[in-house]
Scaffold this motif. Structure first.
Motif, PDB file in Angstrom:
ATOM      1  N   VAL A  53      16.231 -39.416  24.248  1.00  0.00           N
ATOM      2  CA  VAL A  53      15.877 -40.830  24.123  1.00  0.00           C
ATOM      3  C   VAL A  53      15.159 -41.238  25.398  1.00  0.00           C
ATOM      4  CG1 VAL A  53      16.735 -43.190  24.010  1.00  0.00           C
ATOM      5  CG2 VAL A  53      17.779 -41.435  22.583  1.00  0.00           C
ATOM      6  N   ASN A  54      13.949 -41.785  25.250  1.00  0.00           N
ATOM      7  CA  ASN A  54      13.160 -42.205  26.424  1.00  0.00           C
ATOM      8  C   ASN A  54      13.051 -41.097  27.465  1.00  0.00           C
ATOM      9  OD1 ASN A  54      12.605 -44.671  25.416  1.00  0.00           O
ATOM     10  ND2 ASN A  54      13.541 -45.824  27.112  1.00  0.00           N
ATOM     11  N   LEU A  56      15.138 -38.877  28.178  1.00  0.00           N
ATOM     12  CA  LEU A  56      16.433 -38.457  28.721  1.00  0.00           C
ATOM     13  C   LEU A  56      17.206 -37.693  27.658  1.00  0.00           C
ATOM     14  CD1 LEU A  56      18.523 -38.957  31.167  1.00  0.00           C
ATOM     15  CD2 LEU A  56      19.541 -40.594  29.597  1.00  0.00           C
ATOM     16  N   GLU A  61      26.276 -35.811  30.853  1.00  0.00           N
ATOM     17  CA  GLU A  61      26.088 -35.637  32.300  1.00  0.00           C
ATOM     18  C   GLU A  61      26.144 -36.938  33.094  1.00  0.00           C
ATOM     19  OE1 GLU A  61      22.651 -33.200  32.931  1.00  0.00           O
ATOM     20  OE2 GLU A  61      23.820 -31.387  32.602  1.00  0.00           O
ATOM     21  N   ARG A  62      25.652 -38.015  32.507  1.00  0.00           N
ATOM     22  CA  ARG A  62      25.727 -39.301  33.201  1.00  0.00           C
ATOM     23  C   ARG A  62      27.178 -39.792  33.289  1.00  0.00           C
ATOM     24  NH1 ARG A  62      21.898 -43.348  33.494  1.00  0.00           N
ATOM     25  NH2 ARG A  62      23.267 -44.671  32.300  1.00  0.00           N
ATOM     26  N   TYR A  65      28.943 -37.880  35.989  1.00  0.00           N
ATOM     27  CA  TYR A  65      28.625 -38.426  37.320  1.00  0.00           C
ATOM     28  C   TYR A  65      29.507 -39.645  37.628  1.00  0.00           C
ATOM     29  CZ  TYR A  65      25.942 -42.234  39.590  1.00  0.00           C
ATOM     30  OH  TYR A  65      25.572 -43.340  40.304  1.00  0.00           O
ATOM     31  N   LEU A  66      29.666 -40.514  36.632  1.00  0.00           N
ATOM     32  CA  LEU A  66      30.478 -41.716  36.827  1.00  0.00           C
ATOM     33  C   LEU A  66      31.967 -41.356  36.961  1.00  0.00           C
ATOM     34  CD1 LEU A  66      30.512 -44.828  36.904  1.00  0.00           C
ATOM     35  CD2 LEU A  66      30.785 -44.814  34.427  1.00  0.00           C
ATOM     36  N   ALA A  69      33.025 -39.959  40.286  1.00  0.00           N
ATOM     37  CA  ALA A  69      33.179 -40.968  41.338  1.00  0.00           C
ATOM     38  C   ALA A  69      34.497 -41.728  41.190  1.00  0.00           C
ATOM     39  CB  ALA A  69      32.004 -41.937  41.303  1.00  0.00           C
ATOM     40  N   TYR A 145      36.860 -45.170  31.788  1.00  0.00           N
ATOM     41  CA  TYR A 145      36.585 -46.240  32.745  1.00  0.00           C
ATOM     42  C   TYR A 145      35.708 -47.324  32.122  1.00  0.00           C
ATOM     43  CZ  TYR A 145      34.657 -48.665  36.773  1.00  0.00           C
ATOM     44  OH  TYR A 145      34.260 -49.631  37.654  1.00  0.00           O
TER      45      TYR A 145
ATOM     46  N   ALA B  76      28.266 -45.885  42.133  1.00  0.00           N
ATOM     47  CA  ALA B  76      28.003 -45.006  40.985  1.00  0.00           C
ATOM     48  C   ALA B  76      27.859 -45.837  39.714  1.00  0.00           C
ATOM     49  CB  ALA B  76      29.124 -43.983  40.835  1.00  0.00           C
ATOM     50  N   GLU B  77      28.778 -46.774  39.517  1.00  0.00           N
ATOM     51  CA  GLU B  77      28.717 -47.593  38.308  1.00  0.00           C
ATOM     52  C   GLU B  77      27.503 -48.529  38.336  1.00  0.00           C
ATOM     53  OE1 GLU B  77      31.918 -50.330  37.696  1.00  0.00           O
ATOM     54  OE2 GLU B  77      31.332 -50.740  35.632  1.00  0.00           O
ATOM     55  N   LEU B  79      24.590 -48.068  39.680  1.00  0.00           N
ATOM     56  CA  LEU B  79      23.370 -47.341  39.331  1.00  0.00           C
ATOM     57  C   LEU B  79      23.396 -46.886  37.875  1.00  0.00           C
ATOM     58  CD1 LEU B  79      22.971 -45.235  42.593  1.00  0.00           C
ATOM     59  CD2 LEU B  79      21.603 -47.204  41.905  1.00  0.00           C
ATOM     60  N   PHE B  80      24.576 -46.510  37.403  1.00  0.00           N
ATOM     61  CA  PHE B  80      24.743 -46.076  36.004  1.00  0.00           C
ATOM     62  C   PHE B  80      24.262 -47.179  35.056  1.00  0.00           C
ATOM     63  CE2 PHE B  80      27.081 -45.630  32.064  1.00  0.00           C
ATOM     64  CZ  PHE B  80      27.117 -44.268  31.832  1.00  0.00           C
ATOM     65  N   PHE B  83      20.265 -48.166  35.662  1.00  0.00           N
ATOM     66  CA  PHE B  83      19.263 -47.204  35.187  1.00  0.00           C
ATOM     67  C   PHE B  83      19.772 -46.431  33.974  1.00  0.00           C
ATOM     68  CE2 PHE B  83      18.544 -47.668  39.780  1.00  0.00           C
ATOM     69  CZ  PHE B  83      17.249 -48.162  39.740  1.00  0.00           C
ATOM     70  N   PRO B  84      19.719 -47.056  32.797  1.00  0.00           N
ATOM     71  CA  PRO B  84      20.309 -46.398  31.627  1.00  0.00           C
ATOM     72  C   PRO B  84      19.550 -45.156  31.164  1.00  0.00           C
ATOM     73  CG  PRO B  84      19.333 -48.512  31.026  1.00  0.00           C
ATOM     74  CD  PRO B  84      19.254 -48.406  32.504  1.00  0.00           C
ATOM     75  N   TYR B  85      18.311 -44.987  31.618  1.00  0.00           N
ATOM     76  CA  TYR B  85      17.540 -43.830  31.142  1.00  0.00           C
ATOM     77  C   TYR B  85      17.196 -42.837  32.240  1.00  0.00           C
ATOM     78  CZ  TYR B  85      17.180 -46.373  26.800  1.00  0.00           C
ATOM     79  OH  TYR B  85      17.493 -47.024  25.643  1.00  0.00           O
ATOM     80  N   ARG B  86      17.968 -42.853  33.329  1.00  0.00           N
ATOM     81  CA  ARG B  86      17.721 -41.860  34.382  1.00  0.00           C
ATOM     82  C   ARG B  86      18.861 -40.874  34.362  1.00  0.00           C
ATOM     83  NH1 ARG B  86      13.522 -43.454  37.830  1.00  0.00           N
ATOM     84  NH2 ARG B  86      13.617 -41.254  38.389  1.00  0.00           N
ATOM     85  N   GLU B  88      21.539 -37.762  35.736  1.00  0.00           N
ATOM     86  CA  GLU B  88      22.566 -37.840  36.774  1.00  0.00           C
ATOM     87  C   GLU B  88      22.072 -37.298  38.114  1.00  0.00           C
ATOM     88  OE1 GLU B  88      22.296 -35.512  34.787  1.00  0.00           O
ATOM     89  OE2 GLU B  88      22.573 -33.755  36.066  1.00  0.00           O
ATOM     90  N   LEU B  91      20.613 -40.298  39.765  1.00  0.00           N
ATOM     91  CA  LEU B  91      21.685 -41.236  40.133  1.00  0.00           C
ATOM     92  C   LEU B  91      22.431 -40.742  41.380  1.00  0.00           C
ATOM     93  CD1 LEU B  91      23.117 -41.980  36.554  1.00  0.00           C
ATOM     94  CD2 LEU B  91      21.543 -43.391  37.861  1.00  0.00           C
ATOM     95  N   THR B  92      22.738 -39.442  41.386  1.00  0.00           N
ATOM     96  CA  THR B  92      23.468 -38.862  42.521  1.00  0.00           C
ATOM     97  C   THR B  92      22.656 -38.986  43.810  1.00  0.00           C
ATOM     98  OG1 THR B  92      24.488 -37.291  41.010  1.00  0.00           O
ATOM     99  CG2 THR B  92      24.592 -36.748  43.345  1.00  0.00           C
ATOM    100  N   ARG B  95      22.392 -42.622  44.941  1.00  0.00           N
ATOM    101  CA  ARG B  95      23.661 -43.058  45.516  1.00  0.00           C
ATOM    102  C   ARG B  95      23.821 -42.524  46.928  1.00  0.00           C
ATOM    103  NH1 ARG B  95      29.806 -41.607  43.984  1.00  0.00           N
ATOM    104  NH2 ARG B  95      28.907 -39.553  43.912  1.00  0.00           N
TER     105      ARG B  95
END
Lengths: 246, 246
Positions: A53-54, A56, A61-62, A65-66, A69, A145, B76-77, B79-80, B83-86, B88, B91-92, B95
């Motif tokens: 999607v877009n 990604l 994996e996202r 990452y969350l 943390a 979370y 972490a949250e 950025l999560f 950026f919904p379409y980037r 990890e 994001l890492t 961060r």
């Protein structure tokens, strides 16, 4: 009607497969999920996904990452409270041992997450990705979370994950007792000696017995299946006997 | 009486110095502290401490360890969600740029924490420890977390710390636009060329102008005080023009 009840009403639209997933999550997390889509995503490993999607790739994996943390923060506080007199070097080291991939893999198996993932992807070869279960556990934490908030997630981690750790065992391997003894001896100007008293057993099962002699007096001893472990054990006993701060 | 009011009653036993500290904390965190001792500890750097309890030096290092973990989870949250379409990896990386020592030092100065610390330790040379302010900011976060809980602490981080970041600037340096363009050109089988058009200015203030030529056509240009920055800027513009996913 309370919001939480309303959110659970989504359940009436679940497919049979959804219902089974929701039941598994309830078993693992102790409460029914509000937003099942998050948990579906949490068990979707990149290696078994081919949706984009877009630009990604849709995978866990996202969320991993969350979750990583959030897990880090909860374990940090857990150790902070459990060990009020240990310095931050010890806390950092112990935490990194608790959240390492191998430890998380083991826990994912224990709480049944590994089985759930294997079932969802039957026919695919998951063994090529050894860390898949540990990764998914972190993603599950991320999903919990987002779905239920920090407080619930912290409770989940403390009651359902931390419980599987043998924290004392982790600490024993974190603390280098031998170096503590040597340090102490240098400071106190005492002579210290590690003596291997015996090695018993056969090729496969060995047992070493090590004694620590301080100022020509046997102070403590320790056993182990390697010389290093026996020395560590003996040093630990000596630290206790001599009341050395660790 | 509400518990929070009761806890604030401690204020009547504050010394003059305590009162000033409590007022400073209120300025920084937006609300009076409940347990002032935590904040006193948060500004006690190891280099200016000489108290020991049970073999542990009393300093802000443990709080720093805790605050670091909580800050990591909140960022972490943040950025999560932002950026919904980037992926990890992005994001890492972003961060880690946001929580690096230098960035935290700058923010500690901006929110007035650096001034507070310098005042508390007048006469002592703090410059020897450059990271003292960033360390203390993490310790302050740890103190706020213990004093007021996760929700309050998250709000503090988002409203009073994250606000000082130029997130777009951080991302621009995180994303390697030049390599994105080269990647894209290889995939699309197009010829791409970076041409330095001009370099103006003197020894101290230089400005480079770079153009990107794709299939012998000038597609975008960018300026910067180094050749690399100009290329980066030009690549960014080209990515936008060509609608390349970053």
């Amino acid at each position: 009607m309370k919001l939480s009840r309303l959110l659970r009403l989504r359940g009436i639209f679940y497919t049979k497969k959804d219902k089974r997933l929701a039941a598994s999550i309830k078993h693992m997390a102790g409460s029914k999920p509000f937003n099942l889509a998050l948990y579906k995503l949490a068990i979707k490993h990149a290696s078994v996904s081919d949706e984009y999607v877009n630009g990604l790739k849709i995978s866990n994996e996202r969320l991993e990452y969350l979750g990583d943390a959030v897990l880090g923060a909860v374990i940090a506080e857990f150790l902070f409270i459990k060990f009020p007199y240990r310095d931050e070097g010890f806390l950092t080291e112990t935490r990194s041992r608790m959240v390492n991939r191998e430890a998380l893999n083991q826990i994912a198996i224990k709480i049944g997450l590994a089985k759930l993932i294997s079932e969802s992807y039957e026919g695919r070869n998951l063994n090529a990705h050894k860390s898949i279960f540990g990764d998914s556990l972190e993603a599950l934490i991320g999903a919990i979370y987002l779905d239920r908030g920090y407080k619930f997630c912290k409770k989940f981690i403390l009651k359902r994950i931390v419980i599987h750790y043998d924290v004392d065992e982790i600490i024993n391997t974190t603390t280098n007792f031998k170096s503590k003894i040597i340090e102490w001896a240098q400071k106190e100007n005492k002579e210290v000696e590690f003596k291997m008293v015996s090695m018993t057993g056969n090729q496969r099962f060995k047992e070493f017995l090590v004694e620590i002699w301080i100022e020509n007096e046997s102070t403590a001893s320790g056993k182990g299946n390697t010389k290093k472990k026996a020395e560590q054990e003996a040093s630990k006993n000596a630290c206790e006997k001599l009341a050395i701060q660790i």
